[in-house]
Enzyme design. Sequence first.
Site, PDB file in Angstrom:
ATOM      1  N   LYS A 186       0.852  -1.197   0.000  1.00 37.68           N
ATOM      2  CA  LYS A 186       0.000   0.000   0.000  1.00 37.68           C
ATOM      3  C   LYS A 186       0.886   1.245   0.000  1.00 37.68           C
ATOM      4  O   LYS A 186       1.446   1.619   1.026  1.00 37.68           O
ATOM      5  CB  LYS A 186      -0.931   0.046   1.228  1.00 37.68           C
ATOM      6  N   GLU A 261       9.840   2.000  10.475  1.00 38.09           N
ATOM      7  CA  GLU A 261      10.900   2.988  10.217  1.00 38.09           C
ATOM      8  C   GLU A 261      10.231   4.347  10.247  1.00 38.09           C
ATOM      9  O   GLU A 261       9.419   4.667   9.373  1.00 38.09           O
ATOM     10  CB  GLU A 261      11.551   2.711   8.872  1.00 38.09           C
ATOM     11  N   CYS A 295      13.475  11.495   6.050  1.00 36.86           N
ATOM     12  CA  CYS A 295      13.538  11.084   7.458  1.00 36.86           C
ATOM     13  C   CYS A 295      14.921  11.327   8.028  1.00 36.86           C
ATOM     14  O   CYS A 295      15.077  11.606   9.203  1.00 36.86           O
ATOM     15  CB  CYS A 295      13.168   9.614   7.578  1.00 36.86           C
ATOM     16  N   GLU A 393       9.675  17.008  14.433  1.00 33.29           N
ATOM     17  CA  GLU A 393      10.088  16.773  13.049  1.00 33.29           C
ATOM     18  C   GLU A 393       9.295  17.719  12.154  1.00 33.29           C
ATOM     19  O   GLU A 393       8.064  17.721  12.194  1.00 33.29           O
ATOM     20  CB  GLU A 393       9.796  15.318  12.655  1.00 33.29           C
TER      21      GLU A 393
HETATM   22  P1  NAD Z   1       2.366   8.695   7.370  1.00 37.10           P
HETATM   23  O1  NAD Z   1       2.651   8.001   8.649  1.00 37.10           O
HETATM   24  O2  NAD Z   1       1.313   9.728   7.345  1.00 37.10           O
HETATM   25  O3  NAD Z   1       1.946   7.649   6.243  1.00 37.10           O
HETATM   26  C1  NAD Z   1       2.783   6.588   5.842  1.00 37.10           C
HETATM   27  C2  NAD Z   1       1.938   5.496   5.236  1.00 37.10           C
HETATM   28  O4  NAD Z   1       1.102   4.950   6.250  1.00 37.10           O
HETATM   29  C3  NAD Z   1       1.001   5.966   4.133  1.00 37.10           C
HETATM   30  O5  NAD Z   1       0.900   4.957   3.152  1.00 37.10           O
HETATM   31  C4  NAD Z   1      -0.322   6.129   4.876  1.00 37.10           C
HETATM   32  O6  NAD Z   1      -1.453   6.023   4.046  1.00 37.10           O
HETATM   33  C5  NAD Z   1      -0.242   4.973   5.844  1.00 37.10           C
HETATM   34  N1  NAD Z   1      -1.065   5.118   7.057  1.00 37.10           N
HETATM   35  C6  NAD Z   1      -1.422   6.259   7.690  1.00 37.10           C
HETATM   36  N2  NAD Z   1      -2.201   5.969   8.771  1.00 37.10           N
HETATM   37  C7  NAD Z   1      -2.309   4.620   8.822  1.00 37.10           C
HETATM   38  C8  NAD Z   1      -2.970   3.703   9.700  1.00 37.10           C
HETATM   39  N3  NAD Z   1      -3.652   4.129  10.756  1.00 37.10           N
HETATM   40  N4  NAD Z   1      -2.870   2.391   9.447  1.00 37.10           N
HETATM   41  C9  NAD Z   1      -2.146   1.939   8.399  1.00 37.10           C
HETATM   42  N5  NAD Z   1      -1.521   2.742   7.511  1.00 37.10           N
HETATM   43  C10 NAD Z   1      -1.584   4.073   7.731  1.00 37.10           C
HETATM   44  O7  NAD Z   1       3.777   9.229   6.889  1.00 37.10           O
HETATM   45  P2  NAD Z   1       4.060  10.115   5.626  1.00 37.10           P
HETATM   46  O8  NAD Z   1       3.543  11.479   5.944  1.00 37.10           O
HETATM   47  O9  NAD Z   1       3.596   9.417   4.391  1.00 37.10           O
HETATM   48  O10 NAD Z   1       5.659  10.117   5.608  1.00 37.10           O
HETATM   49  C11 NAD Z   1       6.417  11.019   6.320  1.00 37.10           C
HETATM   50  C12 NAD Z   1       6.949  10.371   7.578  1.00 37.10           C
HETATM   51  O11 NAD Z   1       7.662   9.185   7.251  1.00 37.10           O
HETATM   52  C13 NAD Z   1       7.954  11.246   8.279  1.00 37.10           C
HETATM   53  O12 NAD Z   1       7.719  11.206   9.668  1.00 37.10           O
HETATM   54  C14 NAD Z   1       9.280  10.601   7.953  1.00 37.10           C
HETATM   55  O13 NAD Z   1      10.300  10.860   8.894  1.00 37.10           O
HETATM   56  C15 NAD Z   1       8.907   9.176   7.918  1.00 37.10           C
HETATM   57  N6  NAD Z   1       9.890   8.409   7.136  1.00 37.10           N
HETATM   58  C16 NAD Z   1      10.738   7.558   7.797  1.00 37.10           C
HETATM   59  C17 NAD Z   1      11.718   6.854   7.092  1.00 37.10           C
HETATM   60  C18 NAD Z   1      12.676   5.910   7.796  1.00 37.10           C
HETATM   61  O14 NAD Z   1      13.308   5.100   7.106  1.00 37.10           O
HETATM   62  N7  NAD Z   1      12.827   5.964   9.103  1.00 37.10           N
HETATM   63  C19 NAD Z   1      11.818   7.037   5.719  1.00 37.10           C
HETATM   64  C20 NAD Z   1      10.957   7.926   5.092  1.00 37.10           C
HETATM   65  C21 NAD Z   1       9.985   8.593   5.805  1.00 37.10           C
END
Ligand code: NAD
Length: 501
Positions: A186, A261, A295, A393
């Site tokens: 997804k 992550e 990130c 962040e």
């Molecule tokens: P997000 O948490 O909003 O969404 C990530 C994914 O999770 C999306 O596909 C979203 O639709 C899904 N999602 C959201 N709520 C959910 C739920 N309740 N159940 C299941 N799936 C759900 O994050 P984002 O805004 O897409 O990405 C940015 C964040 O990701 C930042 O905090 C960034 O630091 C982090 N990030 C971390 C890494 C790492 O390797 N540590 C890498 C890239 C991004």
Amino acid sequence: MQAKNLKNRIPERIGSWQNGRWVTPAAGAQDLPVINPASEAVICLLAEDDSASVDSAVAIAKATFQSGIWSRAAVSERKGVLLKIRDLVVEQAEELAQLEILSTGIPISQARRRHLPRAAMNFEFFAEFISQTADRLYDQNPDYLTLVRHEPVGVAGLIAPWNAPLALATMKLAGAIAFGNSCVLKPSEMTPLPFVRLMEILKIAGVPDGVVNLVNGRGPVTGQALVANADVDIIAFTGGTATGRAIGELAGRGLKRVVTELGGKSANIVCADADIERAVESAVLAGFGNNGQQCLAGTRLLLQRSIAAEFLDLFLTRVRSLRIGLPSDATTEIGPLISSAQLERIQSFGNDARNDGVEILAGGKPADLKPGYFFEPTVVHAQSNSQRVCCEEIFGPFVTVLEFDDFDEALSIANDSEYGLVAYVWTNNLGQAMKAADELRTGVVWINTPVYRELRAPFGGFKHSGVGRDGGDWSRSLFTESKTISIPRQDFPLAQLADSK
Ligand code: NAD
């Protein structure tokens, strides 16, 4: 690829990919607009998968896993398919890069140089890895041979973020299928475009139907249905910390294996003895690469007081000259933020900083470029690590400067964070470098280098930056079950339930 031709490659309405074909969305499926953040225009619609549709994708993945067509395929066969995927990604890199930037706003030069090569490398790496790693044999006990084998787990639910869709999703996807699992991917609802092409690539490369399935939609709808499904054995998630917590709770109820992550607030420590020019250029990459939406961004720039003025002079000159523009322009260094919500959020940090007495050294407001969600590359000077700009962040082109006097103080500021993803250290003093490596509470420490990802090594965070790691052996632990098999070397007297009379 011309924009006109690219348009022909994007369906008007994206559905889900199940069992090797596109599925017509159910009547009444909710349509979500996919927005181009550089123009604010709707690119296409995304038909959201509800729990029934997610359950169907999981059932297909499970049946395919149980059929053994992929889970029991020879390693050489899986390796060959993964290498073919790598070849096709390389061959179609330009089209994939164009699809990637359209909904993310990532500058095309960064998509070409970083994201697509990484996506291709993910498949190549796991192809090579599975052909080189051996299972273990213990023979210290002379009566027994004990083997430890690694078998695929089953169905993996892979949930990806929007900031580097292809590079991050393919790391999970390649790992999951290399070890023989089936999966349901997804992507973020905001950035589904490159996956339309990727599914077709997987099919052409010879991934059997049903091994990789794709569902689309918002997190609390489609993502949650995937995490809740009892037939999903593993959840591999990359995204925000709050989402990671919610996913961990739900997955925990189902006793699923989970790797998360999550976010970061990484320190970039520059000591007085560092190579200042390299440190400046690297601070630009760490703070503003991927429009600051990464990130591992080095968002807390910690400068030793004696060189702070000299460093800032060079750094601010560079930041003020960064070219903000359309992602499709190869000279663009900073593209738009992902969404209007993200633009508003980042603006709130600029506003709060002003009210909090934080000095704005560059930017701090939306760019004079409309339409689009453009924000000026921003540098602020904080007084204390407890100010909001140092704790939360931000996830945009926004770097916060703090000054320190001695190295212990720098390490203590760096560690004073709820996050622990990565840290950057610039010093030519070996003792200091080793001390940083010992004392920083982060999953990765980069010394005198901007980002470097060694796929054989683990990547992941301490503290609220995540649970678990991926890369090499760590991906194998995630995507396989270990099984211990003990065989006596020869017949020997069996133990009795009691001593004989
Ligand atoms: P997000 O948490 O909003 O969404 C990530 C994914 O999770 C999306 O596909 C979203 O639709 C899904 N999602 C959201 N709520 C959910 C739920 N309740 N159940 C299941 N799936 C759900 O994050 P984002 O805004 O897409 O990405 C940015 C964040 O990701 C930042 O905090 C960034 O630091 C982090 N990030 C971390 C890494 C790492 O390797 N540590 C890498 C890239 C991004």
